[in-house]
Design a protein around this motif. Structure first.
Motif, mmCIF file in Angstrom:
data_model
loop_
_atom_site.group_PDB
_atom_site.id
_atom_site.type_symbol
_atom_site.label_atom_id
_atom_site.label_comp_id
_atom_site.label_asym_id
_atom_site.label_seq_id
_atom_site.Cartn_x
_atom_site.Cartn_y
_atom_site.Cartn_z
ATOM 1 N N LEU A 78 -7.852 -16.184 -25.522
ATOM 2 C CA LEU A 78 -6.627 -16.724 -26.087
ATOM 3 C C LEU A 78 -6.860 -18.279 -26.615
ATOM 4 N N ILE A 79 -7.139 -18.993 -25.701
ATOM 5 C CA ILE A 79 -7.658 -20.270 -26.228
ATOM 6 C C ILE A 79 -8.637 -20.440 -27.324
ATOM 7 N N THR A 80 -9.683 -19.832 -27.034
ATOM 8 C CA THR A 80 -10.672 -19.856 -28.164
ATOM 9 C C THR A 80 -10.230 -19.368 -29.611
ATOM 10 N N VAL A 81 -9.676 -18.248 -29.396
ATOM 11 C CA VAL A 81 -9.108 -17.500 -30.834
ATOM 12 C C VAL A 81 -8.110 -18.517 -31.381
ATOM 13 N N GLY A 82 -7.243 -19.153 -30.565
ATOM 14 C CA GLY A 82 -6.000 -19.888 -31.065
ATOM 15 C C GLY A 82 -6.907 -21.095 -31.659
ATOM 16 N N PHE A 83 -7.837 -21.684 -31.099
ATOM 17 C CA PHE A 83 -8.546 -22.948 -31.379
ATOM 18 C C PHE A 83 -9.265 -22.531 -32.911
ATOM 19 N N LEU A 84 -9.867 -21.299 -33.142
ATOM 20 C CA LEU A 84 -10.691 -21.005 -34.161
ATOM 21 C C LEU A 84 -9.465 -20.764 -35.376
ATOM 22 N N VAL A 85 -8.395 -20.211 -35.021
ATOM 23 C CA VAL A 85 -7.251 -19.933 -36.097
ATOM 24 C C VAL A 85 -6.963 -21.339 -36.510
ATOM 25 N N ALA A 86 -6.283 -22.186 -35.573
ATOM 26 C CA ALA A 86 -6.029 -23.387 -36.182
ATOM 27 C C ALA A 86 -6.980 -24.433 -37.027
ATOM 28 N N SER A 87 -8.182 -24.363 -36.605
ATOM 29 C CA SER A 87 -9.281 -24.843 -37.396
ATOM 30 C C SER A 87 -9.552 -24.473 -38.698
ATOM 31 N N PHE A 88 -9.470 -23.131 -38.676
ATOM 32 C CA PHE A 88 -9.872 -22.582 -40.248
ATOM 33 C C PHE A 88 -8.740 -22.710 -41.076
ATOM 34 N N THR A 89 -7.550 -22.746 -40.287
ATOM 35 C CA THR A 89 -6.305 -22.876 -41.225
ATOM 36 C C THR A 89 -6.340 -24.169 -41.632
ATOM 37 N N ALA A 90 -6.626 -25.262 -41.019
ATOM 38 C CA ALA A 90 -6.636 -26.655 -41.170
ATOM 39 C C ALA A 90 -7.760 -26.918 -42.322
ATOM 40 N N SER A 91 -8.772 -26.172 -42.270
ATOM 41 C CA SER A 91 -9.889 -26.227 -43.455
ATOM 42 C C SER A 91 -9.277 -25.853 -44.738
ATOM 43 N N ILE A 92 -8.846 -24.579 -44.573
ATOM 44 C CA ILE A 92 -8.305 -24.058 -45.925
ATOM 45 C C ILE A 92 -7.093 -24.797 -46.511
ATOM 46 N N SER A 93 -6.231 -25.617 -45.401
ATOM 47 C CA SER A 93 -5.066 -26.156 -46.229
ATOM 48 C C SER A 93 -5.682 -27.569 -46.540
ATOM 49 N N SER A 94 -6.512 -27.974 -45.886
ATOM 50 C CA SER A 94 -7.158 -29.379 -46.360
ATOM 51 C C SER A 94 -7.837 -28.992 -47.933
ATOM 52 N N LEU A 95 -8.261 -28.034 -48.088
ATOM 53 C CA LEU A 95 -8.889 -27.698 -49.450
ATOM 54 C C LEU A 95 -7.805 -27.615 -50.351
ATOM 55 N N LEU A 96 -6.549 -27.070 -50.058
ATOM 56 C CA LEU A 96 -5.469 -27.128 -51.038
ATOM 57 C C LEU A 96 -4.996 -28.418 -51.203
ATOM 58 N N ALA A 97 -4.976 -29.346 -50.132
ATOM 59 C CA ALA A 97 -4.508 -30.712 -50.093
ATOM 60 C C ALA A 97 -5.553 -31.473 -51.224
ATOM 61 N N ILE A 98 -6.698 -31.241 -51.127
ATOM 62 C CA ILE A 98 -7.793 -31.852 -52.027
ATOM 63 C C ILE A 98 -7.424 -31.615 -53.451
ATOM 64 N N THR A 99 -7.011 -30.311 -53.774
ATOM 65 C CA THR A 99 -6.827 -29.739 -54.979
ATOM 66 C C THR A 99 -5.628 -30.410 -55.560
ATOM 67 N N VAL A 100 -4.562 -30.756 -54.785
ATOM 68 C CA VAL A 100 -3.328 -31.600 -55.017
ATOM 69 C C VAL A 100 -3.710 -32.843 -55.550
ATOM 70 N N ASP A 101 -4.636 -33.316 -54.665
ATOM 71 C CA ASP A 101 -4.730 -34.775 -55.107
ATOM 72 C C ASP A 101 -5.680 -34.985 -56.155
ATOM 73 N N ARG A 136 -9.177 -8.935 -32.123
ATOM 74 C CA ARG A 136 -8.570 -8.971 -30.917
ATOM 75 C C ARG A 136 -8.936 -10.416 -30.167
ATOM 76 N N PRO A 137 -7.686 -10.903 -29.770
ATOM 77 C CA PRO A 137 -6.317 -10.320 -29.110
ATOM 78 C C PRO A 137 -5.117 -10.595 -30.284
#
Length: 336
Positions: free
Chosen positions: A116-139, A194-195
């Protein structure tokens, strides 16, 4: 990513996967419709797909750690553009480390909590990466749309607020599986990853499509602004020179490469998250997830290593032969 991370196969699916990919045959013995997390030692060799994901994570971590170190230790790189690039590199660095840790934990220490911790860590990291790309586009958009007021303290303040929201949302999404939104107690609700539950994966996929559409819209507007500026310059000089045409074409090509790379990396996995079922062969999940990780491998090349100031820092760091009297020009966000 094997049993502790990905979705489950039926006996028939496992047999099909074994015929198509012999190395998977030993990985999926007969079981009751779903893979259960277990701390018991595994009697099968390491999955080659997991090795490729770990190798991808290693390259990602190495590339982005250099970018993070350069931006962190260079006092002049505190502008909005470098703050956003640093956020992207940090997110990708964490994603790469997450892929490595997931590989280590699932073959050394296998437990539900670590899964659970590993999957949550990966979800948070990749979400932050994609969101940072959006932030760069806005900038980039505002650096062109409000060019006269872009270089101000207010812009840096807005960037910090945007990143705070980006990382806050990413951490919340990453905590959802840990806080109970998982399928450990209800295997029938599992997704291809999973999970995570089917509803959780659907939320992540829909969020990706929203971000992708926003980026598509903003880059289309950026393209219009660039073409308009080139046309205005041509009118002022009473002719459209070849250099103006080349510059405009290069700008449009760069935007196409950025969007094309992002879409080609993440779209297959996002679509499969919506249409895939947990009974489908695991190879489909691996085959769509692996290219998605490549986006974090390409990001530092597109957004960081092409920047003149970061290149200068790299020369000083690795070569020690950079001549301080050599002139270079710092580029604006719209040029990077």
């Amino acid at each position: 990513m094997n049993e502790t991370f990905l979705g489950n196969d039926t006996v028939a699916t496992a047999t099909l996967a074994g015929k198509a990919f012999p190395f998977m045959e030993a990985n999926y013995p007969e079981r009751n419709g779903s893979l259960e997390l277990s701390a018991a030692p595994q009697d099968f060799p390491i999955n080659p797909w997991d090795i490729m994901l770990c190798m991808s994570g290693t390259v990602i971590a190495c590339e982005n750690s250099i970018v993070v170190a350069i931006i962190f230790y260079t006092p002049t790189m505190r502008t909005p553009m470098f703050v956003l690039i640093g956020s992207l590199a940090t997110a990708d660095l964490l994603a790469g480390m997450g892929l490595i840790l997931n590989f280590v934990f699932q073959y050394v220490i296998s437990s539900e909590t670590i899964s659970l911790i590993t999957v949550g860590f990966l979800v948070a990291s990749f979400t932050a990466s994609i969101s940072s790309l959006l932030a760069i586009t806005v900038d980039r958009y505002f650096s062109l749309y409000n060019a006269l007021t872009y270089f101000s303290e207010k812009t840096l303040h807005y960037v910090h607020l945007m990143l705070a929201g980006t990382w806050g949302v990413s951490m919340c999404l990453g905590l959802l599986p840990v806080l109970g939104w998982n399928c450990l107690d209800d295997p029938n609700s599992c997704s291809i990853v999973r999970p995570l539950t089917r509803s959780n994966v659907t939320l992540l996929a829909v969020s990706f499509f929203v971000i992708f559409i926003l980026m598509l819209t903003l880059y289309f507007k950026i393209c219009k602004i660039v073409c308009h500026h080139a046309h205005q310059i041509a009118l002022q000089k009473h002719f459209f020179t070849a250099s103006h045409y080349v510059a405009t074409k290069k700008g449009v090509s760069t935007l196409a490469i950025i969007l094309g790379t992002f879409g080609a990396s993440w779209l297959p996995f996002a679509i499969y998250c919506l249409v895939g079922e947990r009974e489908y062969p695991l190879v489909y999940t691996y085959a769509t997830l692996l290219p998605a990780t490549y986006n974090s491998m390409i990001n530092p090349i597109i957004y960081a290593y092409r920047n003149a100031e970061i290149q200068r820092s790299l020369y000083v760091l690795f070569c020690g032969c950079f001549q301080t009297n050599v002139a270079y020009r710092s580029r604006s966000p719209s040029e990077v």
